[in-house]
Write an enzyme that holds these catalytic residues in place. Structure first.
Site, PDB file in Angstrom:
ATOM      1  N   CYS A   2       0.856  -1.194   0.000  1.00 32.31           N
ATOM      2  CA  CYS A   2       0.000   0.000   0.000  1.00 32.31           C
ATOM      3  C   CYS A   2       0.893   1.246   0.000  1.00 32.31           C
ATOM      4  O   CYS A   2       2.063   1.187   0.302  1.00 32.31           O
ATOM      5  CB  CYS A   2      -0.868   0.003   1.255  1.00 32.31           C
ATOM      6  SG  CYS A   2      -1.841  -1.484   1.403  1.00 32.31           S
ATOM      7  N   ARG A  27       3.546   1.502  -7.536  1.00 30.05           N
ATOM      8  CA  ARG A  27       3.668   0.400  -6.566  1.00 30.05           C
ATOM      9  C   ARG A  27       2.553  -0.635  -6.748  1.00 30.05           C
ATOM     10  O   ARG A  27       2.571  -1.687  -6.134  1.00 30.05           O
ATOM     11  CB  ARG A  27       3.606   0.951  -5.139  1.00 30.05           C
ATOM     12  CG  ARG A  27       4.739   1.862  -4.755  1.00 30.05           C
ATOM     13  CD  ARG A  27       4.352   2.760  -3.592  1.00 30.05           C
ATOM     14  NE  ARG A  27       4.087   2.042  -2.379  1.00 30.05           N
ATOM     15  CZ  ARG A  27       4.992   1.835  -1.419  1.00 30.05           C
ATOM     16  NH1 ARG A  27       6.214   2.300  -1.573  1.00 30.05           N
ATOM     17  NH2 ARG A  27       4.699   1.177  -0.322  1.00 30.05           N
ATOM     18  N   TRP A  74      -3.082  -2.052  -1.782  1.00 29.74           N
ATOM     19  CA  TRP A  74      -2.760  -3.307  -2.462  1.00 29.74           C
ATOM     20  C   TRP A  74      -3.342  -4.377  -1.543  1.00 29.74           C
ATOM     21  O   TRP A  74      -2.805  -4.644  -0.457  1.00 29.74           O
ATOM     22  CB  TRP A  74      -1.251  -3.464  -2.612  1.00 29.74           C
ATOM     23  CG  TRP A  74      -0.807  -4.814  -3.046  1.00 29.74           C
ATOM     24  CD1 TRP A  74      -0.459  -5.865  -2.248  1.00 29.74           C
ATOM     25  CD2 TRP A  74      -0.675  -5.313  -4.380  1.00 29.74           C
ATOM     26  NE1 TRP A  74      -0.124  -6.962  -2.987  1.00 29.74           N
ATOM     27  CE2 TRP A  74      -0.243  -6.661  -4.301  1.00 29.74           C
ATOM     28  CE3 TRP A  74      -0.866  -4.767  -5.631  1.00 29.74           C
ATOM     29  CZ2 TRP A  74      -0.015  -7.441  -5.423  1.00 29.74           C
ATOM     30  CZ3 TRP A  74      -0.636  -5.549  -6.743  1.00 29.74           C
ATOM     31  CH2 TRP A  74      -0.213  -6.866  -6.640  1.00 29.74           C
ATOM     32  N   ASN A 100      -0.314   0.582   6.139  1.00 30.23           N
ATOM     33  CA  ASN A 100       0.420  -0.315   5.233  1.00 30.23           C
ATOM     34  C   ASN A 100       1.042  -1.384   6.120  1.00 30.23           C
ATOM     35  O   ASN A 100       1.770  -1.069   7.053  1.00 30.23           O
ATOM     36  CB  ASN A 100       1.503   0.459   4.475  1.00 30.23           C
ATOM     37  CG  ASN A 100       2.266  -0.450   3.528  1.00 30.23           C
ATOM     38  OD1 ASN A 100       1.802  -1.547   3.197  1.00 30.23           O
ATOM     39  ND2 ASN A 100       3.433  -0.017   3.105  1.00 30.23           N
ATOM     40  N   GLY A 101       0.713  -2.662   5.862  1.00 29.43           N
ATOM     41  CA  GLY A 101       1.281  -3.750   6.661  1.00 29.43           C
ATOM     42  C   GLY A 101       0.232  -4.825   6.888  1.00 29.43           C
ATOM     43  O   GLY A 101      -0.809  -4.841   6.237  1.00 29.43           O
ATOM     44  N   GLU A 482      14.696 -22.407 -14.297  1.00 28.96           N
ATOM     45  CA  GLU A 482      14.387 -20.998 -13.977  1.00 28.96           C
ATOM     46  C   GLU A 482      15.572 -20.103 -14.319  1.00 28.96           C
ATOM     47  O   GLU A 482      15.406 -19.014 -14.864  1.00 28.96           O
ATOM     48  CB  GLU A 482      14.005 -20.877 -12.500  1.00 28.96           C
ATOM     49  CG  GLU A 482      13.765 -19.461 -12.025  1.00 28.96           C
ATOM     50  CD  GLU A 482      12.663 -18.719 -12.793  1.00 28.96           C
ATOM     51  OE1 GLU A 482      11.902 -19.366 -13.531  1.00 28.96           O
ATOM     52  OE2 GLU A 482      12.606 -17.487 -12.677  1.00 28.96           O
ATOM     53  N   LYS A 486      15.311 -16.948 -16.911  1.00 30.16           N
ATOM     54  CA  LYS A 486      15.706 -15.577 -16.570  1.00 30.16           C
ATOM     55  C   LYS A 486      16.710 -15.029 -17.588  1.00 30.16           C
ATOM     56  O   LYS A 486      16.584 -13.907 -18.057  1.00 30.16           O
ATOM     57  CB  LYS A 486      16.304 -15.544 -15.156  1.00 30.16           C
ATOM     58  CG  LYS A 486      15.304 -15.678 -14.047  1.00 30.16           C
ATOM     59  CD  LYS A 486      14.565 -14.403 -13.743  1.00 30.16           C
ATOM     60  CE  LYS A 486      13.125 -14.258 -14.116  1.00 30.16           C
ATOM     61  NZ  LYS A 486      12.188 -15.314 -14.148  1.00 30.16           N
ATOM     62  N   GLU A 489      15.052 -14.493 -21.106  1.00 28.49           N
ATOM     63  CA  GLU A 489      13.973 -13.510 -21.258  1.00 28.49           C
ATOM     64  C   GLU A 489      14.440 -12.081 -21.045  1.00 28.49           C
ATOM     65  O   GLU A 489      13.800 -11.152 -21.543  1.00 28.49           O
ATOM     66  CB  GLU A 489      12.787 -13.831 -20.349  1.00 28.49           C
ATOM     67  CG  GLU A 489      12.989 -13.612 -18.879  1.00 28.49           C
ATOM     68  CD  GLU A 489      11.677 -13.808 -18.110  1.00 28.49           C
ATOM     69  OE1 GLU A 489      10.607 -13.457 -18.619  1.00 28.49           O
ATOM     70  OE2 GLU A 489      11.753 -14.336 -16.995  1.00 28.49           O
ATOM     71  N   HIS A 505      22.057 -38.113 -22.969  1.00 30.54           N
ATOM     72  CA  HIS A 505      21.063 -38.624 -23.936  1.00 30.54           C
ATOM     73  C   HIS A 505      20.893 -37.669 -25.112  1.00 30.54           C
ATOM     74  O   HIS A 505      19.805 -37.530 -25.658  1.00 30.54           O
ATOM     75  CB  HIS A 505      19.729 -38.840 -23.211  1.00 30.54           C
ATOM     76  CG  HIS A 505      19.824 -39.820 -22.101  1.00 30.54           C
ATOM     77  ND1 HIS A 505      19.939 -41.182 -22.308  1.00 30.54           N
ATOM     78  CD2 HIS A 505      19.935 -39.634 -20.758  1.00 30.54           C
ATOM     79  CE1 HIS A 505      20.049 -41.802 -21.145  1.00 30.54           C
ATOM     80  NE2 HIS A 505      20.052 -40.886 -20.187  1.00 30.54           N
ATOM     81  N   LYS A 601       3.748  -8.611 -18.641  1.00 30.36           N
ATOM     82  CA  LYS A 601       3.825  -9.048 -17.241  1.00 30.36           C
ATOM     83  C   LYS A 601       2.791 -10.132 -16.962  1.00 30.36           C
ATOM     84  O   LYS A 601       3.046 -11.049 -16.213  1.00 30.36           O
ATOM     85  CB  LYS A 601       3.596  -7.859 -16.300  1.00 30.36           C
ATOM     86  CG  LYS A 601       3.704  -8.196 -14.822  1.00 30.36           C
ATOM     87  CD  LYS A 601       5.058  -8.789 -14.469  1.00 30.36           C
ATOM     88  CE  LYS A 601       5.143  -9.290 -13.060  1.00 30.36           C
ATOM     89  NZ  LYS A 601       6.388 -10.065 -12.826  1.00 30.36           N
TER      90      LYS A 601
HETATM   91  C1  AGP Z   1       8.671 -15.078 -15.640  1.00 34.55           C
HETATM   92  O1  AGP Z   1       9.828 -14.272 -15.459  1.00 34.55           O
HETATM   93  C2  AGP Z   1       7.858 -14.625 -16.827  1.00 34.55           C
HETATM   94  N1  AGP Z   1       7.572 -13.255 -16.763  1.00 34.55           N
HETATM   95  C3  AGP Z   1       6.658 -15.532 -17.101  1.00 34.55           C
HETATM   96  O2  AGP Z   1       7.180 -16.803 -17.408  1.00 34.55           O
HETATM   97  C4  AGP Z   1       5.629 -15.705 -15.960  1.00 34.55           C
HETATM   98  O3  AGP Z   1       6.200 -16.422 -14.892  1.00 34.55           O
HETATM   99  C5  AGP Z   1       4.443 -16.513 -16.518  1.00 34.55           C
HETATM  100  O4  AGP Z   1       3.849 -15.754 -17.549  1.00 34.55           O
HETATM  101  C6  AGP Z   1       3.388 -16.859 -15.461  1.00 34.55           C
HETATM  102  O5  AGP Z   1       2.839 -15.688 -14.935  1.00 34.55           O
HETATM  103  P1  AGP Z   1       1.872 -15.828 -13.639  1.00 34.55           P
HETATM  104  O6  AGP Z   1       2.712 -16.336 -12.521  1.00 34.55           O
HETATM  105  O7  AGP Z   1       1.368 -14.438 -13.403  1.00 34.55           O
HETATM  106  O8  AGP Z   1       0.783 -16.796 -13.987  1.00 34.55           O
END
Ligand code: AGP
Length: 606
Positions: A2, A27, A74, A100-101, A482, A486, A489, A505, A601
């Site tokens: 928040c 935020r 939030w 906020n908290g 992962e 990272k 992407e 393999h 996002k």
């Molecule tokens: C992760 O860095 C990416 N931005 C993407 O893979 C993301 O994790 C994926 O789209 C899932 O999003 P969500 O957790 O909001 O469902």
């Protein structure tokens, strides 16, 4: 998180509050509101939705008020709607408060207050504070004493600003574990959760610390220690950031800020979920929900990797059969569900179309769905039978970092909790893991700066590489995936995540000096098995970056040691190391770290 803004001075307060709240929009929020003293009463104007809706409500209500408080919410407890928006008041509207908290003992306090005639109008933990302070005013002569007494009853985190109907111009504030700072203007005072809210008016700030209580008005301010009630001297700092840097808390990118927020995210995730005395897990959100015999986890991207990671914990601790599916595949499978199945949908945004489709498919088969989300009131949260919130605060950067950390923390708690319910974990294991988990934020806090320096050094060595392998075994295989995600992407470098045992393999045909391999192998039972994979790569002149922990006497081209922690907590040190390598590589290559090309996002389309 928040956002709080408060002002007391000689200028009309409403435009200042609105401007401050708009500067806190980055935020993330789902509702907003203001309160100000006007002609002997308190006006409270609040609305679910965005700032422009609040501005429309305040249109034409410019008035002589020169002090007030504002808030962007939030949601953590209670849906994002007008009733739950801040400010909150007591029944007699003698005070208005923004917060906020997280108030961990809000249910106990609410019952105690209702027994004394206080009537609640929202589902929030925050409203408890309004009535508690009002109760304090009934019991104490001085407002200071009333506030201090009320906050003594609270367990949890808070940054609050309070105005009283009978004290126009005066603003009270207090801080415990949530950020709060004062802005010192010329004959005017500001208070906010974050610098951008008032940076246009003053660069002189006073950072508040935990356990401090503040009384401020246009002519001056005083900070008190809320325990001893004694006045405290405070240092005034000068801010030399520009507004963009201030939004990132001084970090160059939101991604780096969110990586460094991970210790705090673990703490927030544990709030209200650990019985401090017994060192046991409490998960009221899933109480009464039967423990499944088989769990189908459905997710995408980073959330999918969190699910793969958690599979090992559910198998080890809860003795549950686990399948983890990429949501876009899951939704088209011909699945047979059995009694005692459960589907777990993991999603930061709560709006990922494929994950939502997977959830709906499971529900059509009458399978209970548990949602693990970061956004309160999101589609997945609303459509799940039960929801566990990761409480990570808004994640701004497209690359998901702290969200995965909060997902792993939540899933670890769930695996322990179900293990205790099924009798498949013993008390001492749970106590050991919980004890180390509580110490984990401190370990990470101390390690992150050194990790960033190591990542920067590694990037200088491998900045020309256009391909990387990431290898791991067991739950480290999910972290390898992962790490590869990272890197690709945000730096646009090709990276493959693989189960280490799978190299022979086929993939090993790719190894050559220009194709370095990240091996994720902190000390655990499977680490010795990974030794042979390192030899395979080195024998073919491939370079090995070994991400390990001190007790393993392995070798590689470059050794990166992370803190040695009990299984599976090393993963919480592996994760930021991989995130920081990708981040530093992206910075070195000059890509758009927070908004990488082609990415959104939240992927709300198929
Ligand atoms: C992760 O860095 C990416 N931005 C993407 O893979 C993301 O994790 C994926 O789209 C899932 O999003 P969500 O957790 O909001 O469902």
């Amino acid at each position: 998180m928040c956002g709080i803004i408060a002002y007391s001075g000689h200028r009309p307060v409403v435009p200042i509050l609105l401007d401050g709240l708009k500067r806190l929009e980055y935020r993330g929020y789902d509702s907003a509101g203001v309160a100000y003293a006007h002609k002997g009463s308190l006006a409270v104007v609040k609305q679910a939705g965005k700032m422009h809706q609040l501005e429309e409500m305040l249109e034409g209500r410019q008035n002589g008020a020169t002090s007030g408080i504002g808030h962007t919410r939030w949601a953590t407890h209670g849906l994002p709607n007008r009733n739950n928006a801040h400010p909150h008041t007591d029944n007699g509207k003698g005070l208005a408060l923004v917060h906020n908290g997280i108030i961990e003992n809000h249910q106990t306090l609410k019952t105690w207050l209702e027994d004394r005639g206080h009537r609640f109008t929202s589902e929030t933990d925050t409203e408890v504070l309004s009535h508690l302070i009002s109760q304090g005013c009934l019991q104490k002569k001085e407002k200071f004493e009333a506030l201090a007494w009320a906050l003594d009853q609270v367990e949890g985190s808070y940054a609050i600003a309070v105005i009283f109907q009978d004290e126009p111009g005066v603003i009270w504030a207090a801080r415990q574990s949530s950020p709060l700072l004062m802005g010192l203007g010329e004959g005017e005072m500001f208070l906010s959760s974050d610098i951008p809210a008032f940076l246009s008016a003053t660069r002189d700030v006073v950072y508040l610390d935990d356990g401090e209580l503040v009384r401020m008005e246009p002519g001056g301010w005083q900070v008190f220690d809320s325990g001893s009630r004694n006045p405290k001297a405070k240092e005034v700092s000068r801010i030399d950031w520009d507004i963009r840097a201030a939004e990132k808390g001084g970090y160059p990118h939101f991604m780096l800020k969110e990586i460094f927020e991970q210790p705090g995210v673990i703490q927030d995730c544990l709030k209200g979920r650990i019985d401090q005395d017994k060192a046991q897990v409490l998960l009221p959100e899933v109480e009464g929900l039967p423990v499944p015999e088989r769990l189908r986890i459905v997710a995408c991207g980073t959330s999918y990797h969190a699910g793969l990671w958690a599979k090992h914990l559910f198998e080890h601790w809860s003795d549950i059969d686990v399948e983890v599916d990429i949501a876009s595949e899951f939704r088209y499978r011909k699945l047979r569900f059995r009694p005692n199945d459960m589907t777990l949908a993991i999603t930061q945004s709560g709006e990922t179309a494929d994950t939502l489709a997977g959830l709906r498919m499971a529900r059509e088969s009458q399978v209970p769905v548990l949602g693990l989300c970061n956004v309160v009131g999101s589609s997945v949260a609303r459509e799940s039978d039960r929801v566990l919130y990761t409480q990570a605060g808004p994640e701004i950067s497209v690359a998901s970092t702290k969200a995965m950390c909060s997902q792993m923390t939540s899933l670890l708690l769930l695996a322990l909790y179900w293990g205790r319910r099924r009798g498949t974990t013993d008390e001492s294991l749970e106590r050991t893991v919980v004890t180390h988990l509580r110490a984990l934020p401190g370990v990470l806090e101390a390690s992150l700066p050194g990790m960033q320096r190591t990542a920067q050094d590694l990037v200088q060595r491998y900045r020309e590489s256009r391909h990387f392998f990431y290898l791991g075994r067991g739950l480290n295989a999910s972290l390898a995936l992962e790490g590869a995600l990272k890197l690709k992407e945000i730096s646009y470098i090709h990276a493959e995540g693989y189960a280490a045992g799978e190299m022979k393999h086929g993939p090993i045909a790719l190894i050559d000096p220009a194709f370095p391999t990240f091996v994720v192998a902190p000390a655990d039972d499977l680490a010795p098995k990974t030794l042979s994979n390192i030899k395979e790569v080195l024998a073919r002149k491939g370079e090995v970056i070994l991400l390990s922990s001190p007790s393993l006497k392995f070798f590689g081209t470059y050794r990166w040691d992370i803190p040695e922690l009990v299984w599976p907590l090393s993963s919480f040190a592996v994760l930021p190391a991989l995130q920081l390598f990708a981040y530093e590589m992206a910075v070195e290559l000059g890509t758009d770290v927070d908004q990488p090309r082609n990415l959104a996002k939240s992927v709300t389309v198929e």
